[in-house]
Structures are given as C-alpha cells and as structure tokens.
Design an enzyme around this catalytic site. Structure first.
Site, PDB file in Angstrom:
ATOM      1  N   ASP A 117       0.865  -1.181   0.000  1.00 47.23           N
ATOM      2  CA  ASP A 117       0.000   0.000   0.000  1.00 47.23           C
ATOM      3  C   ASP A 117       0.895   1.222   0.000  1.00 47.23           C
ATOM      4  OD1 ASP A 117      -2.393  -1.436   0.075  1.00 47.23           O
ATOM      5  OD2 ASP A 117      -2.439  -1.498   2.250  1.00 47.23           O
ATOM      6  N   ASP A 136      -6.907  -1.519  -4.564  1.00 50.43           N
ATOM      7  CA  ASP A 136      -7.979  -1.173  -3.633  1.00 50.43           C
ATOM      8  C   ASP A 136      -8.932  -0.155  -4.270  1.00 50.43           C
ATOM      9  OD1 ASP A 136      -6.676  -2.771  -1.731  1.00 50.43           O
ATOM     10  OD2 ASP A 136      -5.619  -1.058  -0.861  1.00 50.43           O
TER      11      ASP A 136
END
Length: 171
Positions: A117, A136
C-alpha cells in the site's frame, strides 16, 4: 462485453503492478513524499490484512476469498450484457487480481504475502485515512458502480427493472 470486462481488468491489474514495482524500488524505506500540496502522500507500507488492516493474520483466508471472487466474476462474464456491469466487474477483477498477486508472490510466502500500500490521503502513515493502492481503488470504484447500477434497476444481463409506481403512472 467480455472484451470490455477483461480490458478493464488487465488495465487495472497492469497499473497496480506497475505502480507497486515503482514505489517499492524508489520509495520503500524512504520518508513519505508529499504530492498535490499535501492532499496525497506516497508512503510505502506492507499490509498483511484487508482494508483498514482488518483480518491481520488471516492473509491465507483473504487470498482464498480473492480467488473465489475472481472465479465468480469469470463464471459470470459470459452472461454479461451491460457495459456498465462489465466495467464495474472488470475493475473488481483487476483489483482482486492485483492484491492476489501480492499475496501469492510477496514475502513472507505464498498465500501469506503482504500487500504493498502506498497512497495516503491528507497525511502520511494513514493518519487520516488508511493507506491504500491502485487495486484497492479499483475494487472500491467497481463496487460503487455495481451498487449504483443495481439501485438504478440495471442488471448484469442487460435487463432494466422499473419501479412499480413509475410503471403505473405510465399505464
């Protein structure tokens, strides 16, 4: 619709992999990079869980869930007759595959890999909103599109459902 679904999925997956490769190579271990005057920070983190770091320690289960999601979308794909659903499911498919690639190929090992991330809104380290990635974003945007289409009465097979009151007024 198959071509549209898979083109969107491959585009989302490709962008996710490309951005992760770049940020890991260039930014991992470095301080966060401020972008857009502080609206966004590039801050590399490894996430063993799901969104909001939920299910940490259950990475294998999240991997299996992603495999099921991919399977269901591939099974549903030949029945698609709606361009909107093809785009929405393509985004979810590309995002699920992007995070699944991390879970399979990244440390600590197959089906337990930590997802990369790197996007943090308004502050580094997820202080305002959890750190996320392109996969995401694809999953969320695709999911929102599917919900909106459903609320508008548009099904994946191209049928459109009208509310009873609207149909009665037109009678």
């Amino acid at each position: 619709m198959l071509a549209l679904l898979f083109a969107v999925a491959v585009g989302g997956l490709g962008l996710d992999i490309l951005t992760k490769v770049i940020v890991v190579a260039e930014l991992e271990g470095e301080p966060p990079v401020e972008v857009l005057g502080g609206l966004l920070y590039l801050d590399v983190l490894r996430n063993p869980g799901a969104a909001f770091s939920l299910a940490t320690g259950l990475t294998w289960l999240l991997s299996l869930l992603a495999i099921v999601v991919v399977g269901v979308i591939v099974w549903l794909a030949p029945k698609l007759r709606s361009p909107g659903w093809a785009v929405g499911l393509g985004l979810v498919l590309g995002g699920a595959c992007g995070n699944l690639v991390d879970r399979i190929f990244r440390a600590p090992g197959p089906l337990e890999g930590h997802v990369v991330d790197f996007l943090s809104i308004l502050a580094p380290g997820g202080a305002v909103w959890p750190v996320f990635n392109i996969a995401d974003s694809c999953i969320v945007v695709g999911g929102v599109l599917i919900v909106l289409l459903s609320l508008m009465g548009r099904d994946y097979d191209g049928t459109v459902h009208r509310k009873k009151k609207a149909a009665e007024k037109n009678s």
